[in-house]
Structure formats: structure tokens, C-alpha cells
Design an enzyme around this catalytic site. Structure first.
Site, PDB file in Angstrom:
ATOM      1  CG  HIS A   1      -0.957   1.750  -3.008  1.00 52.23           C
ATOM      2  ND1 HIS A   1      -2.701   1.715  -2.857  1.00 52.23           N
ATOM      3  CD2 HIS A   1      -0.713   0.742  -4.061  1.00 52.23           C
ATOM      4  CE1 HIS A   1      -2.317   0.154  -3.140  1.00 52.23           C
ATOM      5  NE2 HIS A   1      -1.526   0.146  -3.854  1.00 52.23           N
TER       6      HIS A   1
ATOM      7  CG  ASP B   1      -2.401   0.922   0.774  1.00 51.31           C
ATOM      8  OD1 ASP B   1      -2.707   1.343   0.581  1.00 51.31           O
ATOM      9  OD2 ASP B   1      -3.255  -0.240   1.098  1.00 51.31           O
TER      10      ASP B   1
END
Length: 392
Positions: free
Chosen positions: A239, A216
Site C-alpha cells: 500500500h 499492506d
């Protein structure tokens, strides 16, 4: 050798204290901890912590080499003196989802804390990720954070390795004046919700010389954060480095004064990102500097997304009420894996303003087609070399 290392750490940490104050080392094995990787050592760790916390003067809670399983545990203050939590061994979380628990290891209401030692925190994430229900819905009970700091002040976190967290690796909430350095956070690219470092309602936080490879956001800076400095961080996979998401909840607070500099992003979904929900909750996100950043094969190197909606359908009541302003991008270079390398999708109700871009030089991976910029509801200006050409 370890005794010498403890003495060195002790001198360094407690140099500001008078000689009259004793520094006491509390070895968790003397409190019944067993390094067999199976026995739950929560009670032994807590007994050592409590003795350290109630000690006048400085203390070291020492976890020697070995593999220690430990259940969810909270090390709480306030304490009578500074504490070093020296992790030389490896800690393992319980197997499975371990639901209804916010965090695996927590530190709360502590001043003058150091957590370090070169040990590893193994969240045993593969045993829990199949039970993650937060990927496709906004209504879920999240899995536990590996290590969380609540209301910790004037402290350091360094030389710690976290692998396979069930959820976030390291969370900082309500903290002030905390340095994070030389941390190594690792989980597979497809591991759900495994943010590297998440910061909220905190001020004067510095993150440096660290490596974050996870599933993430490498770093997420959210509601109520100010004076955040991120430097010399390697991110990828993941991310990217994000401010947000913002504006989802009613009582969120402004975010301001964030600097991200001298970082490398490699193979990430996003580079540097600001994201907010389409909601009526109004806050300001301002005074951000992204400088001297290298992107390698990044899908969205520079992105502002004020229509953020990771799990549709979303309750998009209105345009985002998050005002993004005073953002500078300076000396950003490398490669993009998509044609739209710069994207500003701002709020039609509160357009982004005072966006400044100086010397942005990106190329597309493989050289297929020209790079593009995309702009909606943004006011800004650009200087120096610009590739892709700016859209404002």
C-alpha cells in the site's frame, strides 16, 4: 568460517569497549535448542538470552543454521552489557492464528542491541490469515506481529529476512536511535494487515537499503514519531509508504521530521501517502520531505487523504483535526495507473498548508487520457516541471 564471522562481528560491535571486557558467545544449542522445525525452543532461547543479559561486558546469542520452531517469546532487559542476537538459522512461528498474543518475537528495554545474521523469520502466515478479523471491522483482536522492538535504544537491525508474517513484519515502539538496514520483508499482495515496518512513538529511526513486498503499507509511520529517515527502499506490492493513519485515538502525539528519499515504488496501491481519520482528536503532522522517488505503475502516486475510512461505516463525527503542514515533494517521477495521480483531500476544518511541489513528472500507464490533480482544502505552491498540472 562461522567462527571467523562471529569474531569479525564481535570486533566490529565491541570496538568501543576496553580489552578487559570479555565477549562471550552463547550458542542456543548448548541450552537445549533442537533444530528439527517442530520442538518449541522458547525456553532454550530464553535461557541463553538471560545468561547474556546478566553477563558483564558484551555477549553474542548465537542461533546456528537449522530450522527452529519457537513460541511467542520476549527478550527483556535492561542488560548489563551490549548484546548481539545473531540469527544464522531459520525461525518458524507456531502454525495457526496464535490469538491473544501481541507479538511472536519481542525485544524490550534493551540498550546497544544488534539483531542480524542473515536468517529467516517465518511467521507461517497462510495458516493464520483466514482467521484475520481486522479486514472488515475496527473491533478485532489482531494477529501477532512477527518481531517487535519496545523501548530499544542505540541499536541496529540488519540482514534479516521475514516471510509470511501473521500481522506486521517488524514493529518499532518507544525506541530511540535505531538503524534498520538490509532487511527483506515478504508476504503476498493479498495477505491481510501485513505491514512491512510500523513505527510509533519513536525518534531517530533510519531505514535503508531494504526490500519490502507485502500486503499492506510497506512502511507506516504513526503517532509520536519524529526524525525518521527512509532511503533506498524498494516497495511493491503493498500500500506504499504512509504517514498515518492519524487522529483515530484520543491520546495520539504529533508526527514531525520525516524524510523519504531515493526510494522505488512498483505496482503499489499508493506511492507516498498521508492519511488521517475524520475525528475530533487534534495533532500536527509536519516537516515532511519526499524526494528523488521513482513510481512504476502506482495507483495513487501522491496522496493526502484526511477522510480515511478503510472499513465503512466509520464514525465520522467531524472533519479531521489533524493539521498537515510543511510538506515538500521534490523530483518525483514515473507512471500512474490511474488518471488522478496527485490527490490532496485535506480537512475542511484544518486545511493542509505550506505544501510545496518541485519537479513532479508522472505519466499514465498506457497513455490513456491526461493525468489530473485533485485538491480540496489545500494551500501550496509549485515550481519546475509539473505533470499533472497542480491544482493549487
Amino acid at each position: 568460517m562461522m567462527a571467523l564471522q562471529i569474531v569479525f562481528f564481535s570486533i566490529f560491535f565491541f570496538v568501543s569497549f576496553t580489552i578487559a571486557q570479555d565477549v562471550r558467545t552463547l550458542n542456543v544449542r548448548n541450552y537445549g535448542a533442537i533444530a528439527d522445525g517442530r520442538t518449541d525452543n522458547k525456553k532454550a532461547f530464553l535461557r541463553a538470552w538471560n545468561d547474556a543479559c546478566y553477563q558483564n561486558g558484551g555477549s553474542i546469542v548465537y542461533i546456528p543454521k537449522g530450522v527452529y520452531m519457537v513460541g511467542s517469546v520476549e527478550f527483556a532487559g535492561p542488560c548489563r552489557g551490549p548484546i548481539m542476537f545473531l540469527i544464522s538459522g531459520d525461525l518458524k512461528a507456531p502454525i495457526g492464528p496464535y490469538s491473544n498474543v501481541e507479538k511472536w518475537i519481542g525485544f524490550q528495554h534493551v540498550n546497544n542491541l544488534i539483531v542480524k545474521g542473515g536468517g529467516t523469520l517465518d511467521g507461517q502466515g497462510p495458516s493464520a490469515w483466514p482467521y484475520n478479523k481486522c479486514q472488515n471491522t475496527n473491533n478485532c483482536d489482531p494477529l501477532p506481529i512477527s518481531i517487535k522492538f519496545d523501548f530499544v535504544t542505540n541499536s541496529r537491525i540488519e540482514s534479516i529476512r521475514s516471510v509470511n508474517s501473521k500481522n506486521v513484519h517488524l514493529a518499532i515502539y518507544g525506541c530511540n536511535n535505531v538503524n534498520v538496514s538490509k532487511v527483506d520483508l515478504l508476504a503476498p499482495a493479498d495477505s491481510p494487515n501485513t505491514d512491512g515496518i510500523k513505527i510509533s512513538r519513536s525518534a531517530d529511526i533510519r531505514i535503508t537499503n531494504s526490500r519490502i513486498r507485502t500486503g499492506d503499507d510497506c512502511i507506516a509511520i504513526i503517532s509520536g514519531s519524529s526524525s525518521i529517515d527512509v532511503s533506498y527502499v524498494y516497495c511493491g506490492p503493498g500500500h506504499g509508504i504512509s504517514i498515518g493513519s492519524l487522529g483515530k485515538y484520543k491520546n495520539e502525539e504529533n508526527v514531525n521530521g520525516v524524510t523519504v528519499r531515493k526510494c522505488t515504488l512498483n505496482g503499489t496501491d499508493n506511492g507516498v501517502r498521508i492519511k488521517s481519520w475524520e475525528s475530533p482528536y487534534a495533532i500536527t503532522a509536519s516537516k515532511f520531505l519526499f524526494q528523488d522517488i521513482f513510481m512504476e505503475n502506482v495507483r495513487n502516486p501522491i496522496i493526502v487523504d484526511q477522510t480515511y475510512c478503510p472499513n465503512s461505516p466509520c464514525n465520522q463525527e467531524t472533519a479531521s483535526h489533524v493539521q498537515i503542514q510543511d510538506v515538500t515533494y521534490r523530483n518525483i517521477w514515473g507512471t500512474s495507473s490511474s488518471q488522478v495521480a496527485v490527490s490532496f483531500e485535506c480537512s475542511k476544518k484544518f486545511p493542509c498548508k505550506n505544501i510545496v511541489m518541485t519537479d513532479v513528472n508522472l505519466a499514465i500507464v498506457g497513455g490513456e487520457g491526461p493525468l489530473k490533480s485533485s485538491c480540496s482544502y489545500v494551500k501550496g505552491r509549485s515550481f519546475g516541471r509539473q505533470n499533472p498540472p497542480p491544482c493549487f
